[in-house]
Design a protein around this motif. Structure first.
Motif, PDB file in Angstrom:
ATOM      1  N   UNK A  16    -108.971 -72.487 -13.904  1.00 30.86           N
ATOM      2  CA  UNK A  16    -110.406 -71.385 -12.918  1.00 30.86           C
ATOM      3  C   UNK A  16    -110.444 -70.276 -14.272  1.00 30.86           C
ATOM      4  N   UNK A  17    -108.882 -70.421 -15.480  1.00 31.03           N
ATOM      5  CA  UNK A  17    -109.503 -69.623 -16.332  1.00 31.03           C
ATOM      6  C   UNK A  17    -111.170 -69.257 -16.742  1.00 31.03           C
ATOM      7  N   UNK A  18    -110.864 -70.660 -17.674  1.00 27.38           N
ATOM      8  CA  UNK A  18    -112.834 -70.769 -18.119  1.00 27.38           C
ATOM      9  C   UNK A  18    -113.916 -70.947 -17.568  1.00 27.38           C
ATOM     10  N   UNK A  19    -113.743 -70.430 -16.028  1.00 27.99           N
ATOM     11  CA  UNK A  19    -114.661 -70.134 -15.930  1.00 27.99           C
ATOM     12  C   UNK A  19    -114.478 -68.449 -15.554  1.00 27.99           C
ATOM     13  N   UNK A  20    -113.334 -67.787 -15.079  1.00 27.91           N
ATOM     14  CA  UNK A  20    -113.392 -66.348 -15.421  1.00 27.91           C
ATOM     15  C   UNK A  20    -113.534 -66.140 -16.939  1.00 27.91           C
ATOM     16  N   UNK A  21    -113.346 -66.816 -17.850  1.00 35.49           N
ATOM     17  CA  UNK A  21    -113.801 -66.026 -19.862  1.00 35.49           C
ATOM     18  C   UNK A  21    -115.650 -66.133 -19.361  1.00 35.49           C
ATOM     19  N   UNK A  22    -116.466 -66.817 -18.636  1.00 30.38           N
ATOM     20  CA  UNK A  22    -117.457 -66.348 -18.408  1.00 30.38           C
ATOM     21  C   UNK A  22    -118.235 -64.808 -18.418  1.00 30.38           C
ATOM     22  N   UNK A  23    -117.011 -64.516 -17.211  1.00 34.60           N
ATOM     23  CA  UNK A  23    -117.640 -63.364 -16.265  1.00 34.60           C
ATOM     24  C   UNK A  23    -117.403 -62.667 -17.622  1.00 34.60           C
ATOM     25  N   UNK A  24    -115.841 -62.617 -18.068  1.00 30.38           N
ATOM     26  CA  UNK A  24    -115.243 -61.855 -18.951  1.00 30.38           C
ATOM     27  C   UNK A  24    -115.856 -62.151 -20.567  1.00 30.38           C
ATOM     28  N   UNK A  25    -117.066 -63.007 -20.698  1.00 30.21           N
ATOM     29  CA  UNK A  25    -117.582 -63.275 -21.999  1.00 30.21           C
ATOM     30  C   UNK A  25    -116.299 -63.502 -23.405  1.00 30.21           C
ATOM     31  N   UNK A  26    -115.224 -63.738 -23.173  1.00 34.96           N
ATOM     32  CA  UNK A  26    -115.022 -64.176 -23.778  1.00 34.96           C
ATOM     33  C   UNK A  26    -115.235 -65.900 -24.543  1.00 34.96           C
ATOM     34  N   UNK A  31    -110.806 -68.754 -27.766  1.00 37.00           N
ATOM     35  CA  UNK A  31    -110.155 -68.867 -26.896  1.00 37.00           C
ATOM     36  C   UNK A  31    -109.500 -70.367 -27.454  1.00 37.00           C
ATOM     37  N   UNK A  32    -109.584 -71.068 -27.411  1.00 36.39           N
ATOM     38  CA  UNK A  32    -109.089 -72.801 -27.119  1.00 36.39           C
ATOM     39  C   UNK A  32    -108.908 -72.225 -28.568  1.00 36.39           C
ATOM     40  N   UNK A  33    -108.850 -72.585 -29.925  1.00 34.76           N
ATOM     41  CA  UNK A  33    -107.711 -72.233 -30.790  1.00 34.76           C
ATOM     42  C   UNK A  33    -107.339 -71.777 -30.930  1.00 34.76           C
ATOM     43  N   UNK A  34    -107.194 -70.713 -30.709  1.00 34.39           N
ATOM     44  CA  UNK A  34    -105.723 -69.756 -30.297  1.00 34.39           C
ATOM     45  C   UNK A  34    -105.203 -70.403 -29.075  1.00 34.39           C
ATOM     46  N   UNK A  35    -105.230 -70.744 -28.399  1.00 33.21           N
ATOM     47  CA  UNK A  35    -104.512 -71.286 -26.708  1.00 33.21           C
ATOM     48  C   UNK A  35    -103.385 -72.723 -27.717  1.00 33.21           C
ATOM     49  N   UNK A  36    -104.142 -73.348 -28.671  1.00 35.57           N
ATOM     50  CA  UNK A  36    -103.249 -74.322 -28.859  1.00 35.57           C
ATOM     51  C   UNK A  36    -102.301 -74.051 -29.704  1.00 35.57           C
ATOM     52  N   UNK A 212    -115.773 -62.313 -35.415  1.00 31.98           N
ATOM     53  CA  UNK A 212    -114.291 -63.134 -35.066  1.00 31.98           C
ATOM     54  C   UNK A 212    -114.428 -61.753 -33.756  1.00 31.98           C
ATOM     55  N   UNK A 213    -113.821 -62.485 -32.450  1.00 31.27           N
ATOM     56  CA  UNK A 213    -113.403 -61.623 -31.668  1.00 31.27           C
ATOM     57  C   UNK A 213    -112.404 -61.650 -30.956  1.00 31.27           C
ATOM     58  N   UNK A 214    -111.533 -60.522 -31.320  1.00 30.48           N
ATOM     59  CA  UNK A 214    -110.169 -60.185 -30.774  1.00 30.48           C
ATOM     60  C   UNK A 214    -110.084 -60.655 -29.317  1.00 30.48           C
ATOM     61  N   UNK A 215    -110.636 -60.062 -28.608  1.00 33.70           N
ATOM     62  CA  UNK A 215    -110.210 -60.805 -27.190  1.00 33.70           C
ATOM     63  C   UNK A 215    -109.912 -62.257 -26.977  1.00 33.70           C
ATOM     64  N   UNK A 216    -110.314 -62.878 -27.651  1.00 38.47           N
ATOM     65  CA  UNK A 216    -110.634 -64.345 -26.926  1.00 38.47           C
ATOM     66  C   UNK A 216    -109.168 -64.584 -28.267  1.00 38.47           C
ATOM     67  N   UNK A 217    -108.182 -63.820 -28.569  1.00 39.98           N
ATOM     68  CA  UNK A 217    -106.664 -63.790 -28.690  1.00 39.98           C
ATOM     69  C   UNK A 217    -106.336 -64.067 -27.703  1.00 39.98           C
ATOM     70  N   UNK A 218    -106.620 -63.337 -26.856  1.00 40.48           N
ATOM     71  CA  UNK A 218    -105.470 -62.634 -25.244  1.00 40.48           C
ATOM     72  C   UNK A 218    -106.084 -63.838 -24.673  1.00 40.48           C
ATOM     73  N   UNK A 219    -107.567 -63.991 -24.841  1.00 39.73           N
ATOM     74  CA  UNK A 219    -108.182 -65.257 -23.703  1.00 39.73           C
ATOM     75  C   UNK A 219    -107.092 -66.467 -24.339  1.00 39.73           C
ATOM     76  N   UNK A 220    -107.109 -66.901 -25.579  1.00 39.12           N
ATOM     77  CA  UNK A 220    -105.732 -67.984 -26.056  1.00 39.12           C
ATOM     78  C   UNK A 220    -104.601 -68.097 -25.716  1.00 39.12           C
ATOM     79  N   UNK A 221    -103.905 -66.927 -25.799  1.00 41.21           N
ATOM     80  CA  UNK A 221    -102.633 -66.707 -24.690  1.00 41.21           C
ATOM     81  C   UNK A 221    -102.659 -67.339 -23.683  1.00 41.21           C
ATOM     82  N   UNK A 222    -103.784 -66.496 -22.447  1.00 37.98           N
ATOM     83  CA  UNK A 222    -103.342 -66.763 -21.064  1.00 37.98           C
ATOM     84  C   UNK A 222    -103.690 -68.444 -21.048  1.00 37.98           C
ATOM     85  N   UNK A 223    -104.448 -69.144 -21.672  1.00 30.92           N
ATOM     86  CA  UNK A 223    -104.873 -70.631 -21.806  1.00 30.92           C
ATOM     87  C   UNK A 223    -103.542 -71.022 -22.136  1.00 30.92           C
ATOM     88  N   UNK A 224    -103.048 -70.678 -23.336  1.00 27.56           N
ATOM     89  CA  UNK A 224    -101.544 -71.310 -23.877  1.00 27.56           C
ATOM     90  C   UNK A 224    -100.530 -72.050 -23.837  1.00 27.56           C
TER      91      UNK A 224
END
Length: 295
Positions: A16-26, A31-36, A212-224
């Motif tokens: 669901x988060x992956x699908x949401x990131x499409x709309x948020x342009x993350x 985001x996957x790297x920060x997720x790990x 570098x995209x700073x909001x991808x860090x937030x995306x990684x936290x939500x995924x992680x």
């Protein structure tokens, strides 16, 4: 059943988060790297009180196996993210969850499980369901009814990679990992993936291949956080049912497929076409057959 329920929720959240990131342009890769990285930190915090030198010495084989497995997580997880964005949430979820036919098929080939024509029928239905939801008329992305040809193959690659990872997890959990070392297994699987991910990200940033995209860090936290617990609770579930993957995976995958399809329809307005409905029905039938064979 409690661990099984938690596994369903955590795993569904990833798709669901992956699908949401499409709309948020993350950016999906960052985001996957920060997720790990977040997965590793989450695991360390959760297991901190039980980590000690004696545990590592006793279960070094688990650490090594987990590290090798974790090295394969980054490309596999990235493939799921790309497929979710380009081929659709429902198609990718189905491909990922029906990948259980890979370890099940392997068990039959090597003689670890008895041959059954009913099982073969279940495998055929599973493959057919993936074919139906990834064809030209599928509208599972909610963006276009005509997916580019290359994108229609993405769920198939997800199917193969997820199946091989499921096979590796089952093997390690049944032959190497013990209930005492589940925490080590989870932590070092994600730590290895994080190391490879950070190194790759640094290389791409230094060579200016990406920005570098700073909001991808937030995306990684939500995924992680849900990603870590999806593996942790899966291992707990397998232990609870004495490594009976023939029960755990069908029940888990059926619930995830149906749950994400419902979320796609309600929140992302993905169209439930006749083709997709038949695909969902075949997928559900395939998974139930695999379960009933073992009942």
């Amino acid at each position: 059943m409690f661990y099984l329920f938690l596994t369903i929720i955590c795993t569904s959240a990833l798709f669901i988060l992956f699908r949401l990131y499409t709309n948020l342009k993350i950016d999906i890769f960052q985001s996957i790297v920060w997720n790990y990285v977040v997965c590793s930190i989450t695991g360390f915090i959760q297991q901190y009180s039980s980590l000690n030198e004696a545990l590592y010495v006793k279960h070094m084989d688990t650490v090594v196996a987990a590290s090798l497995l974790g090295s394969c997580f980054l490309p596999g997880f990235f493939l799921i993210g790309i497929s979710t964005q380009r081929a659709g949430l429902t198609s990718t979820t189905m491909a990922n969850k029906l990948s259980m036919v890979v370890p099940a098929g392997f068990a039959i080939v090597v003689g670890l499980a008895p041959f059954s024509w009913l099982q073969v029928l279940a495998f055929v239905l599973g493959i057919a369901s993936i074919y139906l939801v990834t064809q030209k008329n599928s509208t599972s992305l909610g963006i276009t009814s005509d997916l580019p040809k290359a994108n229609r193959y993405l769920p198939w690659f997800v199917f193969l990679s997820a199946g091989l990872l499921d096979l590796a997890i089952l093997y390690i959990n049944s032959t190497i990992c013990t209930p005492e070392s589940i925490g080590l297994f989870s932590i070092h699987t994600f730590f290895a993936a994080a190391c490879w991910g950070v190194l790759t990200l640094l290389f791409l940033l230094l060579t200016k291949k990406i920005t570098f995209q700073s909001k991808s860090i937030l995306g990684g936290i939500a995924l992680g956080i849900p990603n870590y617990f999806s593996i942790y609770y899966l291992l707990q579930t397998l232990n609870q049912y004495q490594q009976d993957g023939s029960f755990v995976f069908p029940m888990l995958n059926l619930c995830i497929i149906l749950f994400t399809a419902l979320v796609s329809f309600v929140f992302f307005k993905e169209k439930i076409t006749t083709r997709l409905s038949i695909g969902l029905l075949l997928a559900s039938t395939s998974i139930l057959l695999l379960y009933l064979i073992k009942v």
